[in-house]
Motif scaffolding. Sequence first.
Motif, mmCIF file in Angstrom:
data_model
loop_
_atom_site.group_PDB
_atom_site.id
_atom_site.type_symbol
_atom_site.label_atom_id
_atom_site.label_comp_id
_atom_site.label_asym_id
_atom_site.label_seq_id
_atom_site.Cartn_x
_atom_site.Cartn_y
_atom_site.Cartn_z
ATOM 1 N N ASP A 372 -3.728 -8.549 5.834
ATOM 2 C CA ASP A 372 -2.876 -8.371 4.650
ATOM 3 C C ASP A 372 -1.573 -9.121 4.944
ATOM 4 O O ASP A 372 -0.655 -8.562 5.544
ATOM 5 C CB ASP A 372 -2.633 -6.870 4.436
ATOM 6 C CG ASP A 372 -1.873 -6.587 3.151
ATOM 7 O OD1 ASP A 372 -1.662 -7.516 2.357
ATOM 8 O OD2 ASP A 372 -1.497 -5.409 2.943
ATOM 9 N N HIS A 448 1.944 0.238 5.578
ATOM 10 C CA HIS A 448 0.714 1.041 5.486
ATOM 11 C C HIS A 448 -0.157 0.675 6.668
ATOM 12 O O HIS A 448 0.022 -0.376 7.290
ATOM 13 C CB HIS A 448 0.005 0.816 4.140
ATOM 14 C CG HIS A 448 -0.327 -0.612 3.820
ATOM 15 N ND1 HIS A 448 -1.392 -1.284 4.377
ATOM 16 C CD2 HIS A 448 0.280 -1.519 2.998
ATOM 17 C CE1 HIS A 448 -1.438 -2.524 3.897
ATOM 18 N NE2 HIS A 448 -0.425 -2.710 3.071
ATOM 19 N N HIS A 455 -5.440 -0.569 2.756
ATOM 20 C CA HIS A 455 -4.573 0.607 2.911
ATOM 21 C C HIS A 455 -5.418 1.600 3.702
ATOM 22 O O HIS A 455 -6.146 2.400 3.123
ATOM 23 C CB HIS A 455 -4.143 1.156 1.545
ATOM 24 C CG HIS A 455 -3.366 0.144 0.756
ATOM 25 N ND1 HIS A 455 -3.324 0.117 -0.612
ATOM 26 C CD2 HIS A 455 -2.599 -0.905 1.153
ATOM 27 C CE1 HIS A 455 -2.570 -0.899 -1.020
ATOM 28 N NE2 HIS A 455 -2.117 -1.528 0.030
ATOM 29 N N THR A 470 1.313 -2.769 8.363
ATOM 30 C CA THR A 470 2.005 -3.912 7.778
ATOM 31 C C THR A 470 3.494 -3.586 7.747
ATOM 32 O O THR A 470 3.878 -2.418 7.696
ATOM 33 C CB THR A 470 1.565 -4.179 6.329
ATOM 34 O OG1 THR A 470 1.935 -3.051 5.520
ATOM 35 C CG2 THR A 470 0.064 -4.412 6.235
ATOM 36 N N GLU A 472 6.334 -5.026 5.206
ATOM 37 C CA GLU A 472 6.333 -5.912 4.045
ATOM 38 C C GLU A 472 7.440 -5.611 3.038
ATOM 39 O O GLU A 472 7.181 -5.216 1.905
ATOM 40 C CB GLU A 472 4.988 -5.836 3.334
ATOM 41 C CG GLU A 472 4.468 -4.426 3.055
ATOM 42 C CD GLU A 472 3.193 -4.446 2.221
ATOM 43 O OE1 GLU A 472 3.171 -5.139 1.188
ATOM 44 O OE2 GLU A 472 2.229 -3.763 2.589
ATOM 45 N N GLU A 495 5.157 -10.364 4.488
ATOM 46 C CA GLU A 495 4.315 -9.277 5.010
ATOM 47 C C GLU A 495 3.586 -9.749 6.259
ATOM 48 O O GLU A 495 2.881 -10.764 6.243
ATOM 49 C CB GLU A 495 3.292 -8.863 3.944
ATOM 50 C CG GLU A 495 2.306 -7.819 4.430
ATOM 51 C CD GLU A 495 1.449 -7.251 3.310
ATOM 52 O OE1 GLU A 495 1.227 -7.946 2.302
ATOM 53 O OE2 GLU A 495 0.995 -6.102 3.468
HETATM 54 MN MN MN Z 1 0.257 -4.542 2.364
#
Ligand code: MN
Length: 538
Positions: A372, A448, A455, A470, A472, A495
Amino acid sequence: MFRKILLFTGLLIFSIQLSSQGTPTDFLTADFHKERREAVRAMLPHNSVAVFFANAERNRANDVDYIYHQDPDFYYLTGYKEPNAVLVIFSENQVNTEGKEFNEMLYVQKRDASAEQWNGKRLGIEGAKKQLGFDMAFNGDEFSKIPIDFKTFDMVTFFDFKHDYRDKRGDADLFDLIKSFKEKTNYPSDYNVTKQQLYSMIKSTTVENRANVAQTLGRYLNYYEELKDDELLRNFVEAKDDKVISDIKEKVSLKLEAHNLDSNVIAEIMNTLRETKTEEEMVLLKKAIEISAVGQNEVMKAMHPNMSEVEIQGVHEYVYKKYGAEYEGYPSIVGGGNNGCILHYIENNKTKVGNDLVLMDLGAEYHGYTADVTRTIPANGKFTPEQKQIYDIVYKAQEAGIKASIVGAPFRAPGEASSKVVAEGLISLGIIKETSEARTYFPHGTSHYLGLDVHDRGTYGPYKANTVITVEPGIYIPEGSDCDKKWWGIAVRIEDDILITDEGPVNLSAMAPRTTEAIEEMMKQPSPLDDFILPSLD
Ligand code: MN
Ligand code: GLY
Ligand code: MN
């Protein structure tokens, strides 16, 4: 040019290696899944059983389904990638009629030559035994005759159903497996996890905390449509009389004792196990993240103002596939200018990004594990002074968030550190006056968990080593905002995927540049796509 030849030679060797290997072999091993099931067993209460169902197949249109994706918990515990399956894990050994001891059972799709000709090979019982290492594997159509009396257990823990599965042809699809489960467990027609929790709350209410519990329940009833008609909950909220209250408590106890079903313990177990990653998982997660970082770099080189958002998305996703990532971990977000202000913008349909900033939030999914990673870059290769001012605040906020991602820190620590820097920065630029206004321009959380889900599951307790999160932060200033027009349409999110270790945070996506200077440098590099010119269809 020399660079390009090198790059292409590299890609060619990589392709040859891939094809000479046939199909990938670097999946999680059967031993990994087995060890994870043992970890579940060790956490189950005495005399209990955990039941996991495969993900539902979902219809896209007419006779076409969405590409099937296994439920991450099911995948984590089995490695099985097909639908219509159920896993049963017992806290203690069971004995079958032949005197054989076992503590888990897997029901899978039956082999079927015709179905396999149309839709691909099935593992079947033999595959489940040989490849996944299950001793007790059965066809799904045998689940309705499972020689287990679920009612004799103190607890049957399972994730409640989402009601998005359909009864298809045959008698062993997910619909049928769930139907059998409900019949065998006396599943109440109004079973609802939140309701179970509220009933438990009423059951343990004391005279002292009665008013507080009634107030909490009132809030739940206002929020959850499906709880509004529950007479016991409603009556408890309104009750004043001691006799009425003890009457409700008795009825609630009877309801709770009418079955042994639970959906909290299974969530607690999976949240705990999946929060920290094993070495085997980290190999795949790191690979997904590195692939995604390379995608960002290649796009930085290829980007120009005439590109469309969906074309930019295509370049990222091509890089993912080139490295063998099967999917994107979530729908790709590519927003030029004001579109970047929509946090999960997935239309990606602007035909030219022009001279705007382009916010690119994408993640490769490699063998189940997803990255991510977000980078925000100027389409023409050079940040304007305003864009740079906003970008630098987000960068500083991210640095502060990463620094706060340490073992033992509360889950909210990176968010608090980042939010403080964003608020101070926005005040210093005159975009807001008070810290409390910062949420207008930074309206989401900072961190998260990351893993099989973008997630991912976790306990939200203090950080433990081997957790990946992460960090972000972002600033989004939509057109028409209550500030100087020169900021309008600027949206920045940065991120990165951070591994928390006893030695401090490690940025796993650091390969993709983050400072404005490093991004501008990367954007000057030639791209293999410079020469990829397609015929015009006009
Ligand atoms: Mn994220
Ligand atoms: N890409 C979704 C998120 O950043 O949470
Ligand atoms: Mn993201």
